[in-house]
Design a protein around this motif. Sequence first.
Motif, PDB file in Angstrom:
ATOM      1  N   PRO A 150      -4.696   6.553   0.188  1.00  0.00           N
ATOM      2  CA  PRO A 150      -5.452   6.922  -0.863  1.00  0.00           C
ATOM      3  C   PRO A 150      -5.320   5.889  -2.028  1.00  0.00           C
ATOM      4  CG  PRO A 150      -4.347   8.829  -0.230  1.00  0.00           C
ATOM      5  CD  PRO A 150      -3.915   7.586   0.596  1.00  0.00           C
ATOM      6  N   LEU A 151      -4.236   5.087  -2.068  1.00  0.00           N
ATOM      7  CA  LEU A 151      -4.178   3.977  -2.976  1.00  0.00           C
ATOM      8  C   LEU A 151      -4.783   2.548  -2.525  1.00  0.00           C
ATOM      9  CD1 LEU A 151      -0.384   4.295  -3.911  1.00  0.00           C
ATOM     10  CD2 LEU A 151      -2.301   5.308  -4.954  1.00  0.00           C
ATOM     11  N   GLN A 152      -5.246   2.715  -1.273  1.00  0.00           N
ATOM     12  CA  GLN A 152      -5.641   1.426  -0.645  1.00  0.00           C
ATOM     13  C   GLN A 152      -7.455   1.367  -0.889  1.00  0.00           C
ATOM     14  OE1 GLN A 152      -3.492   1.902   3.323  1.00  0.00           O
ATOM     15  NE2 GLN A 152      -3.931  -0.242   3.060  1.00  0.00           N
ATOM     16  N   PRO A 395     -11.731  -8.254  -0.251  1.00  0.00           N
ATOM     17  CA  PRO A 395     -10.769  -7.609  -1.093  1.00  0.00           C
ATOM     18  C   PRO A 395      -9.393  -8.472  -1.254  1.00  0.00           C
ATOM     19  CG  PRO A 395     -11.779  -5.781  -0.045  1.00  0.00           C
ATOM     20  CD  PRO A 395     -12.150  -7.071   0.801  1.00  0.00           C
ATOM     21  N   GLY A 396      -9.284  -9.153  -2.189  1.00  0.00           N
ATOM     22  CA  GLY A 396      -8.254  -9.878  -2.721  1.00  0.00           C
ATOM     23  C   GLY A 396      -7.498  -9.090  -3.940  1.00  0.00           C
ATOM     24  N   GLY A 397      -7.907  -8.396  -4.682  1.00  0.00           N
ATOM     25  CA  GLY A 397      -7.414  -8.105  -5.579  1.00  0.00           C
ATOM     26  C   GLY A 397      -7.686  -8.532  -6.932  1.00  0.00           C
ATOM     27  N   ASP A 398      -7.551  -7.911  -8.092  1.00  0.00           N
ATOM     28  CA  ASP A 398      -7.729  -8.735  -9.510  1.00  0.00           C
ATOM     29  C   ASP A 398      -6.941  -7.907 -10.637  1.00  0.00           C
ATOM     30  OD1 ASP A 398      -8.902 -10.560 -11.334  1.00  0.00           O
ATOM     31  OD2 ASP A 398     -10.802 -10.340 -10.959  1.00  0.00           O
ATOM     32  N   SER A 399      -6.840  -8.181 -11.443  1.00  0.00           N
ATOM     33  CA  SER A 399      -6.428  -7.584 -12.832  1.00  0.00           C
ATOM     34  C   SER A 399      -7.077  -6.444 -12.979  1.00  0.00           C
ATOM     35  CB  SER A 399      -6.297  -8.636 -14.040  1.00  0.00           C
ATOM     36  OG  SER A 399      -6.147  -7.686 -15.240  1.00  0.00           O
ATOM     37  N   ILE A 414      -3.475  -5.456  -4.134  1.00  0.00           N
ATOM     38  CA  ILE A 414      -3.596  -5.063  -2.909  1.00  0.00           C
ATOM     39  C   ILE A 414      -2.233  -4.273  -2.442  1.00  0.00           C
ATOM     40  CG2 ILE A 414      -4.196  -5.662  -0.258  1.00  0.00           C
ATOM     41  CD1 ILE A 414      -6.558  -5.790  -2.274  1.00  0.00           C
ATOM     42  N   LEU A 415      -2.091  -3.105  -2.007  1.00  0.00           N
ATOM     43  CA  LEU A 415      -0.935  -2.896  -1.375  1.00  0.00           C
ATOM     44  C   LEU A 415      -0.614  -2.807  -0.109  1.00  0.00           C
ATOM     45  CD1 LEU A 415       1.199  -0.910  -1.904  1.00  0.00           C
ATOM     46  CD2 LEU A 415      -0.160   1.168  -1.373  1.00  0.00           C
ATOM     47  N   GLY A 416       0.854  -3.343   0.325  1.00  0.00           N
ATOM     48  CA  GLY A 416       0.945  -3.675   1.668  1.00  0.00           C
ATOM     49  C   GLY A 416       2.600  -3.470   1.870  1.00  0.00           C
ATOM     50  N   PRO A 417       2.974  -3.780   3.074  1.00  0.00           N
ATOM     51  CA  PRO A 417       4.308  -3.501   3.415  1.00  0.00           C
ATOM     52  C   PRO A 417       5.288  -4.784   2.909  1.00  0.00           C
ATOM     53  CG  PRO A 417       3.464  -4.081   5.462  1.00  0.00           C
ATOM     54  CD  PRO A 417       2.313  -4.105   4.347  1.00  0.00           C
ATOM     55  N   LEU A 418       6.538  -4.689   2.384  1.00  0.00           N
ATOM     56  CA  LEU A 418       7.365  -5.485   2.057  1.00  0.00           C
ATOM     57  C   LEU A 418       8.707  -5.612   3.039  1.00  0.00           C
ATOM     58  CD1 LEU A 418       7.231  -5.304  -1.696  1.00  0.00           C
ATOM     59  CD2 LEU A 418       5.969  -6.722  -0.294  1.00  0.00           C
ATOM     60  N   PRO A 419       9.556  -6.597   3.119  1.00  0.00           N
ATOM     61  CA  PRO A 419      10.537  -6.744   4.150  1.00  0.00           C
ATOM     62  C   PRO A 419      11.596  -5.642   3.487  1.00  0.00           C
ATOM     63  CG  PRO A 419       9.800  -8.864   3.593  1.00  0.00           C
ATOM     64  CD  PRO A 419       9.097  -8.092   2.498  1.00  0.00           C
ATOM     65  N   GLY A 421      11.431  -2.555   4.640  1.00  0.00           N
ATOM     66  CA  GLY A 421      10.912  -1.093   4.746  1.00  0.00           C
ATOM     67  C   GLY A 421      10.347  -0.534   3.465  1.00  0.00           C
ATOM     68  N   THR A 422       9.987  -1.597   2.503  1.00  0.00           N
ATOM     69  CA  THR A 422       9.156  -0.858   1.273  1.00  0.00           C
ATOM     70  C   THR A 422       7.823  -1.263   1.279  1.00  0.00           C
ATOM     71  OG1 THR A 422      10.050  -2.867   0.099  1.00  0.00           O
ATOM     72  CG2 THR A 422      11.382  -1.185   0.154  1.00  0.00           C
ATOM     73  N   TRP A 423       7.222  -0.898   0.302  1.00  0.00           N
ATOM     74  CA  TRP A 423       5.450  -1.479   0.035  1.00  0.00           C
ATOM     75  C   TRP A 423       5.560  -1.756  -1.482  1.00  0.00           C
ATOM     76  CZ3 TRP A 423       7.604   2.937   2.597  1.00  0.00           C
ATOM     77  CH2 TRP A 423       7.140   3.007   4.225  1.00  0.00           C
ATOM     78  N   GLY A 424       4.387  -2.625  -1.591  1.00  0.00           N
ATOM     79  CA  GLY A 424       4.497  -3.258  -2.749  1.00  0.00           C
ATOM     80  C   GLY A 424       2.850  -3.892  -3.113  1.00  0.00           C
ATOM     81  N   TYR A 425       2.747  -4.468  -4.209  1.00  0.00           N
ATOM     82  CA  TYR A 425       1.263  -4.884  -4.426  1.00  0.00           C
ATOM     83  C   TYR A 425       1.287  -6.319  -4.666  1.00  0.00           C
ATOM     84  CZ  TYR A 425      -0.510  -0.114  -5.831  1.00  0.00           C
ATOM     85  OH  TYR A 425      -0.818   1.212  -5.784  1.00  0.00           O
ATOM     86  N   MET A 426       0.211  -7.075  -4.068  1.00  0.00           N
ATOM     87  CA  MET A 426       0.347  -8.179  -4.318  1.00  0.00           C
ATOM     88  C   MET A 426      -1.144  -8.774  -4.538  1.00  0.00           C
ATOM     89  SD  MET A 426       3.143  -9.994  -1.422  1.00  0.00           S
ATOM     90  CE  MET A 426       3.121 -11.576  -2.137  1.00  0.00           C
ATOM     91  N   ALA A 427      -1.654  -9.786  -4.941  1.00  0.00           N
ATOM     92  CA  ALA A 427      -3.096 -10.283  -4.997  1.00  0.00           C
ATOM     93  C   ALA A 427      -3.337 -11.640  -4.670  1.00  0.00           C
ATOM     94  CB  ALA A 427      -3.589 -10.061  -6.452  1.00  0.00           C
TER      95      ALA A 427
END
Length: 507
Positions: A150-152, A395-399, A414-419, A421-427
């Motif tokens: 739902p956050l995507q 979609p690449g995200g924006d402020s 943009i929400l995605g996995p991080l090394p 076993g976590t998840w976080g936002y990048m753009a």
Amino acid sequence: MTAPHPRYRRALALPLGMALATALAFLPNVTASAADVVPTAPSVTSATSLSYVVNVRPGHGIAADVKKAITQAGGTIVTSYDRIGVIVVHSSNADFAKTVRKIRGVDSAGATRTAPLPAQSTTDLGTPKVLSAAQVAKAKAADGQDPLEPLQWDLPAIKADKAHEKTLGSRNVTVAVIDTGVDDTHPDIAPNFDRKASVNCVSGKPDTTDGAWRPSASESPHGTHVAGEIAGAKNGVGITGVAPSVKVAGIKVATSAGFFYTEAVVCGFVWAAEHGVDVTNNSYYTDPWYFNCTGDPDQKALVDAITRASRYAEKKGTVNVAAAGNENYDLASHSVTDPASPNDSTPSDRVIDPHKCFDIPTQLPGVVTVAATGAKGIKSSFSNYGLGVIDIAAPGGDSTAYQRPEPPATSGLILGPLPGGTWGYMAGTSMATPHVAGVAALLKSTHPHASAALVKALLYAEADATPCTDPYDINSDGKVDAVCQGTKNRNGFYGWGTADALAAVTK
């Protein structure tokens, strides 16, 4: 406010609370001059060992006289890619390239870096906005959705949610992430990871040691995030990728300091070509030059080498997808100020012509060049653009201050996995590119016998035509921040349009 670092690949990884795109005010100004200023690489002493590519006639092995001449010039051959005629060499002779260029049979030769081997520079890659354990635990999803889906907001933006009702993609399709490495132990990536197609190419020579494709704890999470955006499994955990049942491979090409050098990128494309990869994702530019000017013999050699490698991959059936960049440059203009090159030693401002100086692999022939959009569907504030350069947008995200998503999504990134076993936002256009790579994978799933050329043609033909945003005043300050040229069906902001995942699986 910290501006996006000009040398960082194609993503903006931000600490909590940092607004993404107000950095526009800090971006280098595009000048009106059309001058093509091409500084040569900083001089090096004979004691400094550098890496080189030597480009010769492909397909016949290295001629004995060329090998001998390379050795006599003080070079040590690291590896060679005979199929494309690219030789990787180390040498401490400051005149090595100049000497080798005179050898009969050598088309071009040049240093791939301006810093000694190994690169001594370090990179502040920023800290992704990481979801806390409590946020993950509280996430609620509708039936059939992964918890964080739902956050995507980016999935419905390209109709990927509707596409998933038809298919999740084919297990016979592999997308390779040519990047900083992929954590294949992440629960969103492990189910779809293709170990046989994964490798470490950092030295320019394939390292097939098990796990060599993973980033270390101190290295960038960039490649892992990208891999999840493409093929995050629909498994009741975390996020969902654009093509959640295709396979994803990791081809690590970035040094521990974060540099993507030519020999590694060449290795990555050749490996993909020869290991059944259907799509490559390239969310970076090749260091140390943001733009490689063919008037400089060193930079020309880098363009030659990566062009040969990317074309080889496409001939083998691979669709190569690359990020357009995050500097709000008009790549169709005749004058851009590049303040970041060479980024592994001492960068200086230079005014270049993007028609003569190329961002590689972004501007290479045959490569799908991707611009970024935000949650409102318009060009991200940072995304590069240019009529005839941009092929497609995603979609690449924006402020969030500029483009706020509809609830329940809360972040414009943009929400995605991080090394780990976590998840976080990048753009960044780094995050737009995997959306297109995912749609290309869905197209290949739907049309398993399609050539790379046909997949690209379908990708463009099925994109949602997106007209120019005019005027483009992203921060509403009364000033135009970029000018879009072209028609509704093809323009400098969105190319052929916004990628369409539903069309990819139904047409």
